[in-house]
Scaffold this motif. Structure first.
Motif, PDB file in Angstrom:
ATOM      1  N   CYS A  42       0.800  -1.014   0.033  1.00 60.90           N
ATOM      2  CA  CYS A  42       0.195  -0.045   0.083  1.00 60.90           C
ATOM      3  C   CYS A  42       0.842   1.219  -0.130  1.00 60.90           C
ATOM      4  N   ALA A  43       0.370   2.059  -0.482  1.00 53.65           N
ATOM      5  CA  ALA A  43       1.192   3.598  -0.706  1.00 53.65           C
ATOM      6  C   ALA A  43       0.198   4.755  -0.860  1.00 53.65           C
ATOM      7  N   VAL A  44       0.648   5.815  -0.715  1.00 55.81           N
ATOM      8  CA  VAL A  44      -0.037   6.960  -1.301  1.00 55.81           C
ATOM      9  C   VAL A  44       0.116   7.608  -2.387  1.00 55.81           C
ATOM     10  N   PHE A  45      -0.954   8.177  -2.870  1.00 53.18           N
ATOM     11  CA  PHE A  45      -0.912   8.552  -4.381  1.00 53.18           C
ATOM     12  C   PHE A  45      -1.865   9.709  -4.442  1.00 53.18           C
ATOM     13  N   ALA A  46      -1.402  10.586  -5.647  1.00 50.47           N
ATOM     14  CA  ALA A  46      -2.152  11.863  -5.647  1.00 50.47           C
ATOM     15  C   ALA A  46      -3.243  11.517  -6.251  1.00 50.47           C
ATOM     16  N   ALA A  47      -4.178  12.468  -5.857  1.00 46.30           N
ATOM     17  CA  ALA A  47      -5.679  12.228  -6.272  1.00 46.30           C
ATOM     18  C   ALA A  47      -5.848  11.894  -7.793  1.00 46.30           C
ATOM     19  N   ALA A  48      -4.916  12.795  -8.638  1.00 46.53           N
ATOM     20  CA  ALA A  48      -5.048  12.672 -10.002  1.00 46.53           C
ATOM     21  C   ALA A  48      -4.614  11.419 -10.696  1.00 46.53           C
ATOM     22  N   ASP A  49      -3.848  10.710  -9.760  1.00 44.39           N
ATOM     23  CA  ASP A  49      -3.004   9.379 -10.450  1.00 44.39           C
ATOM     24  C   ASP A  49      -4.202   8.195 -10.220  1.00 44.39           C
ATOM     25  N   THR A  50      -5.126   8.451 -11.025  1.00 46.29           N
ATOM     26  CA  THR A  50      -6.178   7.233 -10.998  1.00 46.29           C
ATOM     27  C   THR A  50      -5.620   5.843 -11.370  1.00 46.29           C
ATOM     28  N   GLY A  51      -4.516   5.927 -12.030  1.00 52.29           N
ATOM     29  CA  GLY A  51      -3.888   4.529 -12.342  1.00 52.29           C
ATOM     30  C   GLY A  51      -3.025   3.841 -11.148  1.00 52.29           C
ATOM     31  N   PHE A  52      -2.834   4.729 -10.120  1.00 48.71           N
ATOM     32  CA  PHE A  52      -1.836   4.467  -9.333  1.00 48.71           C
ATOM     33  C   PHE A  52      -0.447   4.121  -9.604  1.00 48.71           C
ATOM     34  N   LEU A  53       0.085   4.983 -10.554  1.00 46.32           N
ATOM     35  CA  LEU A  53       1.429   4.698 -11.109  1.00 46.32           C
ATOM     36  C   LEU A  53       2.678   5.154 -10.313  1.00 46.32           C
ATOM     37  N   ALA A  54       2.398   6.160  -9.800  1.00 48.38           N
ATOM     38  CA  ALA A  54       3.467   6.919  -8.847  1.00 48.38           C
ATOM     39  C   ALA A  54       3.435   6.932  -7.475  1.00 48.38           C
ATOM     40  N   PRO A  55       3.478   6.055  -6.559  1.00 49.09           N
ATOM     41  CA  PRO A  55       3.443   6.177  -5.141  1.00 49.09           C
ATOM     42  C   PRO A  55       4.497   7.356  -4.437  1.00 49.09           C
ATOM     43  N   LEU A  56       3.710   8.072  -3.550  1.00 50.47           N
ATOM     44  CA  LEU A  56       4.584   9.290  -3.011  1.00 50.47           C
ATOM     45  C   LEU A  56       5.442   8.873  -1.916  1.00 50.47           C
ATOM     46  N   THR A  57       6.416   9.719  -1.816  1.00 48.68           N
ATOM     47  CA  THR A  57       7.349   9.473  -0.592  1.00 48.68           C
ATOM     48  C   THR A  57       7.882  10.833  -0.241  1.00 48.68           C
ATOM     49  N   GLY A  58       8.431  10.967   0.823  1.00 43.80           N
ATOM     50  CA  GLY A  58       8.872  12.370   1.537  1.00 43.80           C
ATOM     51  C   GLY A  58       7.955  13.223   1.771  1.00 43.80           C
ATOM     52  N   VAL A  59       8.341  14.671   1.556  1.00 45.86           N
ATOM     53  CA  VAL A  59       7.472  15.857   1.685  1.00 45.86           C
ATOM     54  C   VAL A  59       6.739  16.106   0.426  1.00 45.86           C
ATOM     55  N   VAL A  60       5.415  16.142   0.665  1.00 51.89           N
ATOM     56  CA  VAL A  60       4.534  16.661  -0.676  1.00 51.89           C
ATOM     57  C   VAL A  60       3.619  17.859  -0.164  1.00 51.89           C
ATOM     58  N   ASP A  61       3.020  18.456  -0.970  1.00 55.70           N
ATOM     59  CA  ASP A  61       2.292  19.800  -0.843  1.00 55.70           C
ATOM     60  C   ASP A  61       0.989  19.507   0.092  1.00 55.70           C
ATOM     61  N   ALA A  62       0.575  20.356   0.385  1.00 55.65           N
ATOM     62  CA  ALA A  62      -0.692  20.189   1.356  1.00 55.65           C
ATOM     63  C   ALA A  62      -1.717  20.144   0.527  1.00 55.65           C
ATOM     64  N   GLY A  63      -2.658  18.960   0.862  1.00 58.13           N
ATOM     65  CA  GLY A  63      -3.758  18.767  -0.186  1.00 58.13           C
ATOM     66  C   GLY A  63      -4.406  17.492   0.500  1.00 58.13           C
TER      67      GLY A  63
END
Length: 265
Positions: free
Chosen positions: A71-92
């Motif tokens: 499991c991972a965190v993804f951008a809401a726009a990444d509907t294909g769940f292609l790019a899991p997020l790590t580190g510091v991300v923008d507020a949202g």
């Protein structure tokens, strides 16, 4: 093999009787995998500047995994769940999602969770000189900068609003930062002193006057800003030895005002 998912075998045997010989038969049927709901965790929200957390999952029934879901965190726009997020991300607002689970007896059905990064509270620093000298204009000597409270990194500049910043005395400044995607609004204030300006007195007299038996008062005195040369005021003069022939003395004094220091000439 009639417990786990897959093909189950069936064997039947007849032992025979007085009238019939023994016999056997076999067959099979398929046990299809059951559905299991895998729900991605919804971690507590964090403020901007914190790292994206690791994400776990929960299931609605016990499962023996061959390969556990990841499991991972993804951008809401990444509907294909292609790019899991790590580190510091923008507020949202973000989506947590799981995939890749394998089980002999269950087919995973994935339910997404969520994760929120809140804007951080910045620090606002208003910088002013201790004092400036009155010059008749509105004094605006201050600056205001916004910094990340955690890292100290410069974020931006704040808008300034002044009050009581023309005449000598204490001047005030308010600073306002409207905020951004990653930072909350912030305010600050400060003050500085406008000190009275120095003055000079110019006493104007004729070189000489003729004796006529009366008190002679032919002079005038004007006060000027010592730096800009701007006229400030006229002041009365005091005379001495100004009746008989000879050298007469003239003294002019300015008592000072809110904006100007006293002086004599």
């Amino acid at each position: 093999s009639n417990t786990d998912a897959g093909t189950a075998g069936v064997v039947a045997s007849f032992a025979g009787s007085q009238d019939y010989n023994s016999s056997t038969g076999s067959g099979s049927f398929v046990i299809t995998p059951a559905m299991v709901t895998v729900t991605a965790d919804t971690p507590p929200g964090v403020s901007f500047g914190s790292d994206v957390p690791s994400v776990g999952f929960s299931v609605d029934q016990p499962v023996s995994w061959i390969v556990e879901p990841t499991c991972a965190v993804f951008a809401a726009a990444d509907t294909g769940f292609l790019a899991p997020l790590t580190g510091v991300v923008d507020a949202g607002s973000y989506v947590t999602h799981c995939s890749g689970g394998e089980s002999a007896d269950y087919v995973p059905e994935y339910v997404d969770g969520s994760f929120t990064v809140w804007p951080a509270d910045p620090s606002l620093v208003v910088s002013c000189p201790a004092s400036v000298v009155f010059d008749g204009s509105a004094q605006e000597p201050c600056s205001a900068d916004v910094y990340d409270t955690g890292t100290g990194q410069w974020v931006g500049s704040a808008d300034l609003s002044y009050s009581s910043n023309t005449d000598a005395g204490t001047a005030w400044v308010d600073a306002y930062y409207a905020g951004s995607q990653d930072y909350n609004p912030s305010t600050g204030s400060a003050s500085f002193v406008i000190t009275p300006a120095d003055t000079s007195i110019v006493v104007s007299c004729p070189d000489s006057v003729g004796y006529d038996g009366s008190v002679q008062e032919p002079c005038s005195a004007d006060v000027y800003d010592a730096v800009t040369g701007q006229w400030v005021d006229s002041v009365p003069v005091s005379y001495s030895s100004n009746t008989d022939a000879g050298t007469a003395g003239v003294v002019a004094s300015f008592a000072g005002s809110q904006d100007y220091n006293s002086s004599t000439g």
